[in-house]
Design an enzyme around this catalytic site. Sequence first.
Site, PDB file in Angstrom:
ATOM      1  CD  GLN A 197      -2.918  -1.153   2.299  1.00 60.74           C
ATOM      2  OE1 GLN A 197      -2.616  -1.787   3.309  1.00 60.74           O
ATOM      3  NE2 GLN A 197      -4.034  -0.456   2.219  1.00 60.74           N
ATOM      4  NE  ARG A 252       0.173  -4.448  11.588  1.00 61.05           N
ATOM      5  CZ  ARG A 252      -0.968  -4.674  10.966  1.00 61.05           C
ATOM      6  NH1 ARG A 252      -1.939  -3.786  11.003  1.00 61.05           N
ATOM      7  NH2 ARG A 252      -1.165  -5.794  10.305  1.00 61.05           N
ATOM      8  CG  HIS A 305      -0.823  -6.067   5.318  1.00 65.69           C
ATOM      9  ND1 HIS A 305      -0.990  -5.426   6.518  1.00 65.69           N
ATOM     10  CD2 HIS A 305      -1.924  -5.739   4.600  1.00 65.69           C
ATOM     11  CE1 HIS A 305      -2.125  -4.734   6.521  1.00 65.69           C
ATOM     12  NE2 HIS A 305      -2.718  -4.905   5.352  1.00 65.69           N
ATOM     13  CD  GLU A 338      -7.977  -6.857   8.221  1.00 67.91           C
ATOM     14  OE1 GLU A 338      -8.477  -7.030   7.101  1.00 67.91           O
ATOM     15  OE2 GLU A 338      -8.180  -5.844   8.897  1.00 67.91           O
ATOM     16  CG  ASN A 345      -6.314  -4.982  11.900  1.00 69.83           C
ATOM     17  OD1 ASN A 345      -5.513  -4.676  12.776  1.00 69.83           O
ATOM     18  ND2 ASN A 345      -5.954  -5.328  10.678  1.00 69.83           N
ATOM     19  CE1 TYR A 370      -9.953   0.626   9.603  1.00 72.74           C
ATOM     20  CE2 TYR A 370      -9.595  -1.749   9.667  1.00 72.74           C
ATOM     21  CZ  TYR A 370      -9.109  -0.473   9.489  1.00 72.74           C
ATOM     22  OH  TYR A 370      -7.779  -0.285   9.206  1.00 72.74           O
ATOM     23  CD  GLU A 404      -5.038  -2.603   9.513  1.00 70.15           C
ATOM     24  OE1 GLU A 404      -6.147  -2.360   8.982  1.00 70.15           O
ATOM     25  OE2 GLU A 404      -4.203  -3.370   9.029  1.00 70.15           O
ATOM     26  CD1 TRP A 439      -5.879   2.206   7.359  1.00 68.44           C
ATOM     27  CD2 TRP A 439      -4.158   0.881   7.878  1.00 68.44           C
ATOM     28  NE1 TRP A 439      -5.317   1.776   6.185  1.00 68.44           N
ATOM     29  CE2 TRP A 439      -4.262   0.962   6.469  1.00 68.44           C
ATOM     30  CE3 TRP A 439      -3.131   0.099   8.436  1.00 68.44           C
ATOM     31  CZ2 TRP A 439      -3.389   0.288   5.610  1.00 68.44           C
ATOM     32  CZ3 TRP A 439      -2.273  -0.571   7.586  1.00 68.44           C
ATOM     33  CH2 TRP A 439      -2.409  -0.466   6.193  1.00 68.44           C
ATOM     34  CG  PHE A 499      -8.059   4.682   5.525  1.00 64.80           C
ATOM     35  CD1 PHE A 499      -8.510   4.378   4.251  1.00 64.80           C
ATOM     36  CD2 PHE A 499      -8.775   4.187   6.609  1.00 64.80           C
ATOM     37  CE1 PHE A 499      -9.652   3.611   4.050  1.00 64.80           C
ATOM     38  CE2 PHE A 499      -9.924   3.416   6.425  1.00 64.80           C
ATOM     39  CZ  PHE A 499     -10.363   3.132   5.141  1.00 64.80           C
TER      40      PHE A 499
HETATM   41  C1  PNW Z   1      -7.823  -3.626   6.460  1.00 64.97           C
HETATM   42  N1  PNW Z   1     -13.954  -5.318   5.407  1.00 64.97           N
HETATM   43  O1  PNW Z   1      -8.585  -4.150   5.427  1.00 64.97           O
HETATM   44  C2  PNW Z   1      -6.406  -3.867   6.001  1.00 64.97           C
HETATM   45  O2  PNW Z   1      -5.606  -4.541   6.934  1.00 64.97           O
HETATM   46  C3  PNW Z   1      -5.723  -2.644   5.461  1.00 64.97           C
HETATM   47  O3  PNW Z   1      -4.734  -3.048   4.558  1.00 64.97           O
HETATM   48  C4  PNW Z   1      -6.732  -1.688   4.860  1.00 64.97           C
HETATM   49  O4  PNW Z   1      -6.140  -0.615   4.195  1.00 64.97           O
HETATM   50  C5  PNW Z   1      -7.626  -1.213   6.003  1.00 64.97           C
HETATM   51  O5  PNW Z   1      -8.238  -2.311   6.663  1.00 64.97           O
HETATM   52  C6  PNW Z   1      -8.707  -0.218   5.573  1.00 64.97           C
HETATM   53  O6  PNW Z   1      -9.563  -0.817   4.640  1.00 64.97           O
HETATM   54  C7  PNW Z   1      -9.920  -4.404   5.488  1.00 64.97           C
HETATM   55  O7  PNW Z   1     -14.561  -5.239   4.315  1.00 64.97           O
HETATM   56  C8  PNW Z   1     -10.578  -4.485   4.291  1.00 64.97           C
HETATM   57  O8  PNW Z   1     -14.575  -5.632   6.457  1.00 64.97           O
HETATM   58  C9  PNW Z   1     -11.914  -4.802   4.258  1.00 64.97           C
HETATM   59  C10 PNW Z   1     -12.599  -5.035   5.448  1.00 64.97           C
HETATM   60  C11 PNW Z   1     -11.928  -4.953   6.654  1.00 64.97           C
HETATM   61  C12 PNW Z   1     -10.593  -4.647   6.664  1.00 64.97           C
END
Ligand code: PNW
Length: 483
Positions: free
Chosen positions: A47, A103, A148, A193, A337, A339, A411, A455, A471
Site C-alpha cells: 500500500q 507497524r 500483509h 487479517e 483490527n 472498523y 488498526e 490506520w 486514511f
Molecule cells: C484492512 N472489510 O482491510 C487492512 O488490513 C488494510 O490493509 C486496509 O487498508 C484497512 O483495513 C482499511 O480498509 C480491510 O470489508 C478491508 O470488512 C476490508 C474489510 C476490513 C478490513
Amino acid sequence: MATSMAPVLVAALLCCLGLSLPLNEKSSKSAKFPKDFVWAAATSAFQVEGGQIGTGRGPSIWDRFLVLHSNKDNSSGEVACDTYHKYPSDSALMKDLGISNYRFSISWPRLFPNGRVNKVNPEGVKYYHDLIDSLLKNGIKPVVTLYHWDLPLSLGDRGGWLNDAMVDWFGDYARFCFQEYGAKVKQWITINEPHTQSVYGYCSQVASHAPGGFQDNCEWSMYLAGHNFLLAHARAASIYKREFQATQKGLVGITINANWYEPDTSRDAAAANLAFEFMFGWFANAIFHPKGDYPAVMKRRMEVLRKKEGRVTARLPKLTAEQIKELKNSADFLGLNYYVSLIASANMSRSEPLESPSMKSTWGRDVNVFMFSRPEWQIGDSWIRYHPEGLRQILNFVKKNYNNIPVYITENGVMGAPGEDMNDKSRIFYVKGHIDAVHKAITEDSCNVKGYFFWSLLDNFEWHAGYTERFGMYHVSILTFTV
Ligand code: PNW
C-alpha cells in the site's frame, strides 16, 4: 509524493499522547492511559512502498490481480507513497508526530522474487535494514508484519494459500526474517487479517481481493485457505519461539480483524454470537481460547450444513490434536483490527435498508444470520461504521474468553469524508470515540490493551478502492499511477 499533516486528526492523537491540544475538555481531563501504552501508526508494504520497477522485487498476486480486474481508479501500487525511497522523511514525520512505534509489513516478493528462500534479492534485504535503522535512529520501534496480502506470484500460481505447502514456504520466509532482522525488531506479526483474505480473496463475491477467481467451489476454498493461514501462523510462531525468542527476546503474535455483532433483541444473542465466532473466533479461538480448536458453535453449524448438503466431510477442515496443541499459545499477543459493528438478528426473512452485503456471500450464507447497520452508525457512504462501544465489547470478550491476553489495536481509523479534505472533522470524531472506548476498556473494565496503531500513517493504496479513499494521518498530495 508530498506529504502534509491532516491537522485536526493530528490534534486528536497528540492529545492522547499527553501533548498540548485537547480533544475536548472532558476527555482531556480524564484520558490517562497507562505510562507504557503504545501510541503508533500502521501501513503495509504493497500500500505504501512503490519501488516496484528495477529494484529486484518479484511480482505479487496483487500486481496480477490489478491487471486482470481493475479497481476503482484503475490504479496500481507502482509508486504509491514511494516509501521505498522516502523512508528517511517518513521516519522524520513519525518523530514529529511523537509516536513510539510503527507497524509496517515486509514485502515477501521484495526479499524473495520467486517466493522461495533459495533466491534472495539483496537490494530488498538492504531496504528493510535501512528502514529499520532509520526508525530506530528516530526513536521509533519497528513492529513488523510478515504477510500483509502481497504473496509472491509464483507461489500464487502454485495454488497460493490453498496449497498446504504454504505452511513450509511461509515458515522458511519467516525464519529468514527473524534471523536477518530479529536483533532490531522486537515485535512480530505473522499474518494480517486471515478472515479478509480467506473470504474476499478466496471466495471473492462482495469486495474483491487477490488472488480472486476462486468463485467455483469457493465454499471449500475459503475454509481451506483459512486453515492454511492458521497453520502457517503456527509454524512461523513455533520457529520464533524455538529458535529465536530466548536470544532475541521479542514477541510474536497475529493480527485478526473483527466486527462486533450486537444482538437486535435478547432473542438474538445466539445469532450475534454465531456471527462473531464465524468471523473472529474462526482464527482467534484456536490460538487464544484455553480449549483451542475452531469455535464449537462454528463446528456445529458446519456439521449441520454437511448433513443438509449431503456431503461426506464438513467443509471446515479438522485440526488434528497435534495442530491444536501447536496453535494453542502460539501468540504472545493479539493484534486486533476493528472498523465495523453490525446488528445481528436470527430472523432471515426480514429486510432492512442497511443490510450487510456480506450476507450475500458464501460466508454470509453459511453463517445464516441477518446482519444490518443502524443509520446512526453510518459515516457517509463508507463501509466503516461508527460504534466505538463495539470495540469495547470485543476487548471485553477477549478478556473474558481468552485469558485476558495482551491486545494491541493494530488498526483502527476511517477514510476522510468527501469534501472535508484537511479539515477532517468526521475523522477526529471517529478516532476520538474509539480512543475513548479503549480508555474505558482499560480503566473501567480492566482489559489488557497495550497499544493503539492508527490506520494509517499515510494516505495510501486502498486495495479495490485504489487511491480514492484517504486514511492517512498525513495527507499525500500526489497519488496516481494507473495500470
Ligand atoms: C484492512 N472489510 O482491510 C487492512 O488490513 C488494510 O490493509 C486496509 O487498508 C484497512 O483495513 C482499511 O480498509 C480491510 O470489508 C478491508 O470488512 C476490508 C474489510 C476490513 C478490513
